[in-house]
Structures are given as structure tokens and as C-alpha cells.
Design a protein around this motif. Structure first.
Motif, PDB file in Angstrom:
ATOM      1  N   GLY A   1       0.926  -1.158   0.040  1.00 41.06           N
ATOM      2  CA  GLY A   1       0.078  -0.069   0.076  1.00 41.06           C
ATOM      3  C   GLY A   1       0.633   1.277   0.011  1.00 41.06           C
ATOM      4  O   GLY A   1       0.592   2.086  -0.676  1.00 41.06           O
ATOM      5  N   SER A   2       1.908   1.313   0.764  1.00 38.43           N
ATOM      6  CA  SER A   2       2.867   2.279   0.707  1.00 38.43           C
ATOM      7  C   SER A   2       3.466   2.496  -0.554  1.00 38.43           C
ATOM      8  O   SER A   2       3.767   3.574  -1.225  1.00 38.43           O
ATOM      9  N   ALA A   3       4.045   1.565  -1.276  1.00 41.98           N
ATOM     10  CA  ALA A   3       4.289   1.585  -2.720  1.00 41.98           C
ATOM     11  C   ALA A   3       3.383   1.881  -3.827  1.00 41.98           C
ATOM     12  O   ALA A   3       3.818   2.778  -4.677  1.00 41.98           O
TER      13      ALA A   3
ATOM     14  N   LEU B   1       1.934   9.142  -6.185  1.00 44.52           N
ATOM     15  CA  LEU B   1       2.686  10.443  -6.195  1.00 44.52           C
ATOM     16  C   LEU B   1       3.604  10.642  -7.547  1.00 44.52           C
ATOM     17  O   LEU B   1       3.619  11.776  -7.770  1.00 44.52           O
ATOM     18  N   VAL B   2       4.028   9.685  -8.086  1.00 46.15           N
ATOM     19  CA  VAL B   2       4.911   9.655  -9.444  1.00 46.15           C
ATOM     20  C   VAL B   2       3.866   9.951 -10.400  1.00 46.15           C
ATOM     21  O   VAL B   2       4.349  10.941 -11.206  1.00 46.15           O
ATOM     22  N   GLN B   3       2.963   9.435 -10.197  1.00 49.85           N
ATOM     23  CA  GLN B   3       1.895   9.732 -11.185  1.00 49.85           C
ATOM     24  C   GLN B   3       1.397  11.166 -11.287  1.00 49.85           C
ATOM     25  O   GLN B   3       1.207  11.676 -12.317  1.00 49.85           O
ATOM     26  N   LEU B   4       1.226  11.461 -10.272  1.00 46.98           N
ATOM     27  CA  LEU B   4       0.742  13.141  -9.904  1.00 46.98           C
ATOM     28  C   LEU B   4       1.900  13.973 -10.561  1.00 46.98           C
ATOM     29  O   LEU B   4       1.611  14.780 -11.328  1.00 46.98           O
ATOM     30  N   GLY B   5       3.039  13.683 -10.222  1.00 45.02           N
ATOM     31  CA  GLY B   5       3.984  14.465 -10.676  1.00 45.02           C
ATOM     32  C   GLY B   5       4.219  14.599 -12.297  1.00 45.02           C
ATOM     33  O   GLY B   5       4.503  15.561 -12.796  1.00 45.02           O
TER      34      GLY B   5
ATOM     35  N   ARG C   1       1.397   6.031 -18.171  1.00 44.02           N
ATOM     36  CA  ARG C   1       0.446   5.109 -18.421  1.00 44.02           C
ATOM     37  C   ARG C   1       0.919   3.628 -18.182  1.00 44.02           C
ATOM     38  O   ARG C   1       0.264   3.060 -17.276  1.00 44.02           O
ATOM     39  N   LEU C   2       2.288   3.257 -18.061  1.00 38.93           N
ATOM     40  CA  LEU C   2       3.030   1.896 -17.651  1.00 38.93           C
ATOM     41  C   LEU C   2       2.767   2.064 -15.818  1.00 38.93           C
ATOM     42  O   LEU C   2       2.414   1.067 -15.406  1.00 38.93           O
ATOM     43  N   ILE C   3       3.123   3.408 -15.352  1.00 35.99           N
ATOM     44  CA  ILE C   3       3.027   3.397 -13.969  1.00 35.99           C
ATOM     45  C   ILE C   3       1.664   3.184 -13.427  1.00 35.99           C
ATOM     46  O   ILE C   3       1.431   2.614 -12.419  1.00 35.99           O
ATOM     47  N   GLY C   4       0.683   3.754 -14.279  1.00 34.00           N
ATOM     48  CA  GLY C   4      -0.630   3.773 -13.920  1.00 34.00           C
ATOM     49  C   GLY C   4      -1.226   2.182 -13.980  1.00 34.00           C
ATOM     50  O   GLY C   4      -1.781   1.638 -13.152  1.00 34.00           O
ATOM     51  N   LEU C   5      -0.532   1.580 -14.955  1.00 36.03           N
ATOM     52  CA  LEU C   5      -1.079  -0.002 -15.009  1.00 36.03           C
ATOM     53  C   LEU C   5      -0.502  -0.740 -13.858  1.00 36.03           C
ATOM     54  O   LEU C   5      -1.131  -1.497 -13.296  1.00 36.03           O
ATOM     55  N   VAL C   6       0.760  -0.360 -13.673  1.00 35.14           N
ATOM     56  CA  VAL C   6       1.463  -1.302 -12.255  1.00 35.14           C
ATOM     57  C   VAL C   6       0.649  -0.948 -11.134  1.00 35.14           C
ATOM     58  O   VAL C   6       0.581  -1.594 -10.139  1.00 35.14           O
ATOM     59  N   ALA C   7       0.298   0.508 -10.706  1.00 31.76           N
ATOM     60  CA  ALA C   7      -0.349   0.865  -9.651  1.00 31.76           C
ATOM     61  C   ALA C   7      -1.678   0.273  -9.595  1.00 31.76           C
ATOM     62  O   ALA C   7      -2.225  -0.469  -8.534  1.00 31.76           O
ATOM     63  N   PHE C   8      -2.423   0.222 -10.894  1.00 32.29           N
ATOM     64  CA  PHE C   8      -3.754  -0.724 -10.789  1.00 32.29           C
ATOM     65  C   PHE C   8      -3.581  -2.092 -10.292  1.00 32.29           C
ATOM     66  O   PHE C   8      -4.168  -2.606  -9.677  1.00 32.29           O
TER      67      PHE C   8
ATOM     68  N   THR D   1      -5.060   5.278   6.560  1.00 34.75           N
ATOM     69  CA  THR D   1      -6.038   4.487   7.309  1.00 34.75           C
ATOM     70  C   THR D   1      -5.643   2.910   7.420  1.00 34.75           C
ATOM     71  O   THR D   1      -6.099   2.375   8.323  1.00 34.75           O
ATOM     72  N   GLY D   2      -4.848   2.510   6.383  1.00 36.22           N
ATOM     73  CA  GLY D   2      -4.381   1.217   6.277  1.00 36.22           C
ATOM     74  C   GLY D   2      -2.840   1.057   6.611  1.00 36.22           C
ATOM     75  O   GLY D   2      -2.407   0.490   7.662  1.00 36.22           O
ATOM     76  N   ALA D   3      -1.992   1.269   5.496  1.00 34.57           N
ATOM     77  CA  ALA D   3      -0.640   1.036   5.534  1.00 34.57           C
ATOM     78  C   ALA D   3      -0.016   1.770   6.610  1.00 34.57           C
ATOM     79  O   ALA D   3       0.760   1.354   7.503  1.00 34.57           O
TER      80      ALA D   3
END
Length: 192
Positions: free
Chosen positions: A64-66, A72-76, A100-107, A178-180
Motif C-alpha cells: 500500500g505504501s508502494a 505521487l509519481v503519477q501526479l508529478g 501509462r505504464l506506472i498507472g497500469l502497475v499501480a492498478f 488508514t491502512g498502511a
């Protein structure tokens, strides 16, 4: 900077439809998950990638932290791509692909975390922390659905993209808190 792929500005009803679909996924997701959780007995020993019990909670907190870091990287990257970071020159074309690749990995990273939450604990609304966590989880996938609709649509204005992308990041923040953060901080999150 604009992407140039959108047509003329569309009406307010079209914009509202995209946001309504994302909100519907969020709102519908909560009762659907709650229904599944009520019919399935939570399995507190449920595993996550071979880890069980407190080890699974620790692994999920680290994942969850990752996920939060990826958000945050996506936002930047999005801010850079749309020229919202002063002093930076326009990004190279590969930034779009990296985004897009980071978004896919995040999902993909979010799916086993969410599955473990529902399988191991179900949906609980008995306390502030767990209720906020459950609602934020539903909002995350609602925002994701809205973002996919906006990105793939040729009819929705590009101005909606920062809104739904921001909603996606805003849903991940409370999940991490609330989780990690709660798990990694010895079952304590300041203010909860």
C-alpha cells in the motif's frame, strides 16, 4: 499544454455523465462489497502472496505504501505533462508512456491489496478508521473507472482528466493513511 485529441467543448450533461459514472461505481461498490462481505465470513488468516496473519498485514502495508508512492509519481508526471510545474521544460513524448505504464502497475498492485482486505476482513463500518478505509477503497475504483472513461472517450473534454486523476490520487491517500500507515505505525494513525 493540451493533447489536441479532443473535439470541440461538449455540453455540461456529457461532463456530468462521466463524473456520474465514476460516482456510481463508487456508490454501488460499497453495497456490493458489503453484500459480499456479509455472505462471506472474514478469514483473518487469509494469505497474501504466501504471507499469513501479521506477515500478510505487514506485506499489504508495504504494498500500500508502494502504491501511494506510485500515485505521487503519477501526479508529478501528470503535472509535468500538462505544464503545471514552473521552471520545467516540456516533457519528452516518453513521459506519456511512462505515465501509462506506472498507472497500469499501480492498478495491478491495488487489486491483490483490495482482494485481501475484502477476503480477510470484509467491510467494517464500526469505527472511523475502518469506515474511512472502506469508503476510500470504493472511491478508488470509482475514480479509476471515471478516469478510464475520460481517457478513452473522444466526446468528453480533456479538462475532466485532471479532475478524475486528482480524485484517484485523493482516494489513495486516505487508504494509505488508514491502512498502511496505521499498520506500519503499530496499529496507530494520528487523529484516528
Amino acid at each position: 499544454m493540451t493533447t489536441g485529441r479532443r473535439g470541440p467543448h461538449r455540453s455540461l450533461p456529457v461532463r456530468a455523465a462521466a463524473l456520474a459514472i465514476g460516482a456510481a461505481v463508487s456508490v454501488a461498490g460499497s453495497p456490493a462489497i458489503r453484500s459480499v462481505a456479509r455472505h462471506d465470513t472474514p478469514d483473518y488468516d487469509s494469505g497474501l502472496f504466501g504471507a499469513h496473519g501479521t506477515q500478510a498485514v505487514d506485506l499489504k502495508a508495504r504494498l500500500g505504501s508502494a502504491l501511494w508512492c506510485l500515485a505521487l509519481v503519477q501526479l508529478g508526471l501528470a503535472l509535468w505533462r500538462y505544464g503545471r510545474i514552473p521552471g520545467l521544460r516540456p516533457p519528452p513524448r516518453r513521459v506519456r508512456t511512462v505515465h501509462r505504464l506506472i498507472g497500469l502497475v499501480a492498478f495491478l498492485l491495488s487489486v491483490p491489496i483490495a482482494y485481501h482486505c475484502v477476503a480477510a476482513y470484509g467491510v467494517e463500518t464500526t469505527g472511523t478508521r475502518v469506515a474511512l478505509h472502506s469508503v476510500s477503497g470504493c472511491a478508488l475504483y470509482g475514480a479509476f473507472a471515471a478516469k478510464v472513461l475520460v481517457v478513452r472517450s473522444r466526446f468528453l473534454p480533456g479538462r475532466l482528466l485532471p479532475l478524475v486523476g486528482g480524485a484517484l490520487v485523493c482516494a489513495i491517500g486516505p487508504l494509505r493513511y488508514t491502512g498502511a500507515l496505521w499498520a506500519l505505525n503499530g496499529s496507530d494513525a494520528p487523529g484516528l
